[in-house]
Design an enzyme around this catalytic site. Structure first.
Site, mmCIF file in Angstrom:
data_model
loop_
_atom_site.group_PDB
_atom_site.id
_atom_site.type_symbol
_atom_site.label_atom_id
_atom_site.label_comp_id
_atom_site.label_asym_id
_atom_site.label_seq_id
_atom_site.Cartn_x
_atom_site.Cartn_y
_atom_site.Cartn_z
ATOM 1 N N GLN A 145 -10.842 17.342 42.897
ATOM 2 C CA GLN A 145 -9.625 17.361 42.074
ATOM 3 C C GLN A 145 -9.254 15.908 41.785
ATOM 4 O O GLN A 145 -8.739 15.214 42.657
ATOM 5 C CB GLN A 145 -8.517 18.095 42.809
ATOM 6 C CG GLN A 145 -8.925 19.518 43.233
ATOM 7 C CD GLN A 145 -9.015 20.486 42.054
ATOM 8 O OE1 GLN A 145 -8.042 20.704 41.337
ATOM 9 N NE2 GLN A 145 -10.194 21.066 41.833
ATOM 10 N N ALA A 155 0.769 24.823 41.590
ATOM 11 C CA ALA A 155 -0.686 24.651 41.607
ATOM 12 C C ALA A 155 -1.133 23.560 40.622
ATOM 13 O O ALA A 155 -0.318 23.011 39.865
ATOM 14 C CB ALA A 155 -1.362 25.976 41.284
ATOM 15 N N HIS A 156 -2.417 23.304 40.602
ATOM 16 C CA HIS A 156 -2.939 22.195 39.796
ATOM 17 C C HIS A 156 -2.743 22.427 38.293
ATOM 18 O O HIS A 156 -2.878 23.528 37.796
ATOM 19 C CB HIS A 156 -4.400 21.866 40.109
ATOM 20 C CG HIS A 156 -5.360 23.002 40.077
ATOM 21 N ND1 HIS A 156 -6.676 22.827 40.396
ATOM 22 C CD2 HIS A 156 -5.219 24.308 39.796
ATOM 23 C CE1 HIS A 156 -7.298 23.977 40.301
ATOM 24 N NE2 HIS A 156 -6.445 24.885 39.939
ATOM 25 N N ASN A 157 -2.403 21.342 37.620
ATOM 26 C CA ASN A 157 -2.284 21.318 36.160
ATOM 27 C C ASN A 157 -1.122 22.125 35.605
ATOM 28 O O ASN A 157 -1.034 22.345 34.399
ATOM 29 C CB ASN A 157 -3.602 21.759 35.506
ATOM 30 C CG ASN A 157 -4.732 20.818 35.881
ATOM 31 O OD1 ASN A 157 -5.577 21.139 36.703
ATOM 32 N ND2 ASN A 157 -4.686 19.632 35.330
#
Lengths: 339, 339, 339
Positions: free
Chosen positions: B192, B233-235
């Site tokens: 990531q 969470a991511h993004n």
């Protein structure tokens, strides 16, 4: 430890050979020589005949269901809990303040302050308090005797923790409640000036958070048990002997009576009154006052995904379906009349 | 502080004795001598007559509902927030780097770095930043002026935190997003390499976690307020002035517009577009795009467990029930024709 | 790195100019010069024509859909994961024990123990283990080779962590399971004497907690991936290659087979058996055994709040509605007969 020594310490009625050596507890199905087991659930009664345990704890009504040495007690499960504690004493900890701890308050000599702990100003610790490594105790905090706080717990200033309480690693006590006033499209923070006040004999799970009150305090009663990953918002009050399982959330200013339980991931909205002896099922969202004792549930029933798709689609048309049924009822009534 | 001094600092129109001494804020129902209270909810208007507060903050339309000294302001709740801050200034902290902190970057002299903090390499801290004990700030992190970070917060390398932001104890910013490629039955980790970029005037609750982006960044806008135990969470991208209550989860790559709110334990699936001014009720799972402003809900209604058992059982047969109703409609239609 | 060097290290079939320089990975839509991208989802196939990436990873069937330099591989997504790792090596860390760490066990020279870490007695660390700042490793813990533990993680005594495992910041491993016996209205704590045993190649997210077993162990299999804010209760067993998204909770003694997945905020009740290849949708509460592979769902469908109000109200009368439909069916039957 011999079986008769256990009875001497914890009470109960001994039947059979009291000299048998007991080293550890175990489940009926897996216990072996040197282990003591117990029966509470009648479902497992048959295992009394087949267990290899050296002794068992049973209630009066199961006292003659086995030949092996046994302790008869009104509450075998609670007795078993006490035997477990007797056979597994907590590790003795050196009573001392670790050289890497930063301590700005005078302390009783009986406390254990481990590495990298920070204790603020005017902190009051009771006798035998144990602070594991990395705990941060804010100014003006008070912690009762015999309380144990596991690593990396944070207690914000002015909070009060009772006696014989256990707080697990990563828990946060006394962070700001979530309070903002709207001004145009912006949020104005409302300083949270209350405290968290936690009673005696409480247990708080790992990574659980309890916010300080906005004006008044957030209050956790005596003998309350909170599991891991729980969120208690500002000004919540939880009555004595209540227990909440993992991932529960309680929104601001909600009050619980005594002896309540909330199953895992139960979510309780804010500003509610929950009475004594209310039991909320796991996964249930509570959005209204619950003043009557009893169990309450709100969970969508589980289905294979393909069945769920169909039923869920119809659920969105449920009001229409009800209207269609009403329409049918009227038509049928009309037809009956005209016949 | 005298009432007139408050008005001098915060504005508003003073009616009555400005020399009255104000020591603290309080609720209308419980405030006493020396306390200032406020009215916004018309439900509590009657309390204006009975309160023992020394002064109140009211809107223009309630200005003549009481005789006690009062401040008239268009937004009494926001005014009250500011008075609370004025009467409860944050503790002054020694501006210094504690001797037990490990700091590998040059710092402005105005910052406060408390015990056992770790600040990595090439970290850029703004003026007056406060890092409470046990915080770990990774390499190449940037933190804006006047930001306060409470104990044991972890910020992974390369993340960017804005100015005047507050991060509560135990929060984790910049941990790896949950990204794996399937290969046979095994998972292959996808490194990531994005960051977390957090705006100005943000507040992040205790034990909340925000993952770094997979390729691009995870972005939290200005004036966003996140409560405790939240998972971003991511993004994910959250627009300015949005607020999310405790235990909310937002899955990967979902984008929120401005001024959105999510109630406690709301869960938002991944890869969705949520527009401006969308409000998700507590406990609601969102599984599709919501481009229109408004409030959205998906919560099973609460019932006594015994009633729930019946209704939930029928819910699993709802598609069949709908088919039976359709069948009835057809039959009735046929009968009508033949009559 | 040149494209041909990547192929030399990771395999795959090179088509086009292998000397092109690759600096980073990127999405098809946003990648530019020096970036390599990939295609797995056929939905994005058109982007192969328009991407500005310097190279792409494609499967055999898309090998001739583009002219740009490309690597052909059976699993482009897993290949992409490996390229990302190749181009973004983890920061090299000085192999050493920081002077502020408190270490009470002998360690291999290859480990990295960062600032303010505490390592207890009789701890066994494998080669190359990295402990970030503020981690607390209890007595008798064992950690396998190449495992990385991020800041402020707490591992309670006697837990076992496998090799090549990653644990993110704030996670707590081995806290007491939630076990109490009722005695009158009081709770008697049942000491939790099991351990947590975690396999190889596991990843555990930020602020996740895993409780130790009551008697036996809590067991996390090999290649299990747990996201952030997850709660795993005592005596849970999770089979190899399973993955759980953020905010999931698993109650005590539930067993998962292999290759299971649970979507975000899925909640699994206690004492259940979940078979191999079971997939639980996000937000779903599982309250019964699931022995057949497949996907299972239990989520109230999302609606505008005003529509939800109506449908939810009717849901509470669903059993009555079903009874009314049955009544209608009978009446209609009777009418048919009498006609």
């Amino acid at each position: 430890m011999r079986l008769e020594q256990i009875v001497a310490q914890l009470g109960g009625r001994l039947i059979g050979d009291g000299s048998v050596e007991i080293l550890q507890v175990g489940a009926l199905s897996s216990a072996g020589r040197g282990q003591i087991s117990f029966l509470t659930n009648p479902k497992y009664r048959a295992q009394l005949k087949t267990t290899h345990a050296s002794a068992v704890i049973v209630s009066e009504k199961n006292a003659s269901d086995t030949e092996i040495p046994r302790i008869v007690h009104a509450n075998p499960y609670a007795y078993y809990a006490r035997v477990t504690a007797l056979l597994n004493p907590p590790p003795t900890r050196a009573q001392r303040v670790h050289e890497t701890a930063v301590v700005l308050s005078p302390l009783p000599v009986s406390v254990t302050i481990d590495a990298h702990v920070v204790v603020g100003r005017r902190v009051c610790l009771g006798e035998n308090v144990v602070l594991y490594p990395g705990c941060v105790i804010g100014d003006d905090v008070s912690i009762g005797a015999d309380t144990v706080i596991y690593p990396n717990v944070v207690i914000y200033p002015r909070c009060v923790i009772g006696a014989r309480t256990i707080i697990h690693a990563g828990a946060v006590i006394g962070s700001d409640g979530f309070g903002f006033a709207k001004e145009g499209e912006c949020w104005v923070k409302i300083p949270q000036i209350g405290r968290v006040v936690i009673g005696d004999d409480v247990e708080i799970g790992a990574n659980t958070s309890i916010d300080r009150g906005a004006l008044d305090d957030t209050v956790i009663g005596n003998d309350v048990k909170l599991d891991n990953q729980i969120q208690i918002a500002h000004n919540v009050r939880i009555g004595d002997h209540s227990a909440m399982a993992g991932c529960v959330g309680v929104a601001g200013s909600t009050t619980f009576g005594k002896r309540c339980t909330v199953g895992g991931a139960g979510m309780i909205s804010g500003h509610l009154e929950i009475g004594d002896d209310v039991h909320v099922s796991g996964g249930t969202l509570v959005g209204k006052n619950l003043k009557q004792p009893g169990q309450y549930t709100a969970v969508f029933p589980l289905e294979p995904h393909i069945d769920w798709l169909q039923n869920a689609a119809h659920l969105k048309r449920l009001a229409k379906l009800a209207a269609r049924v009403e329409e049918l009822e009227k038509k049928l009534e009309d037809m009956s009349k005209t016949q």
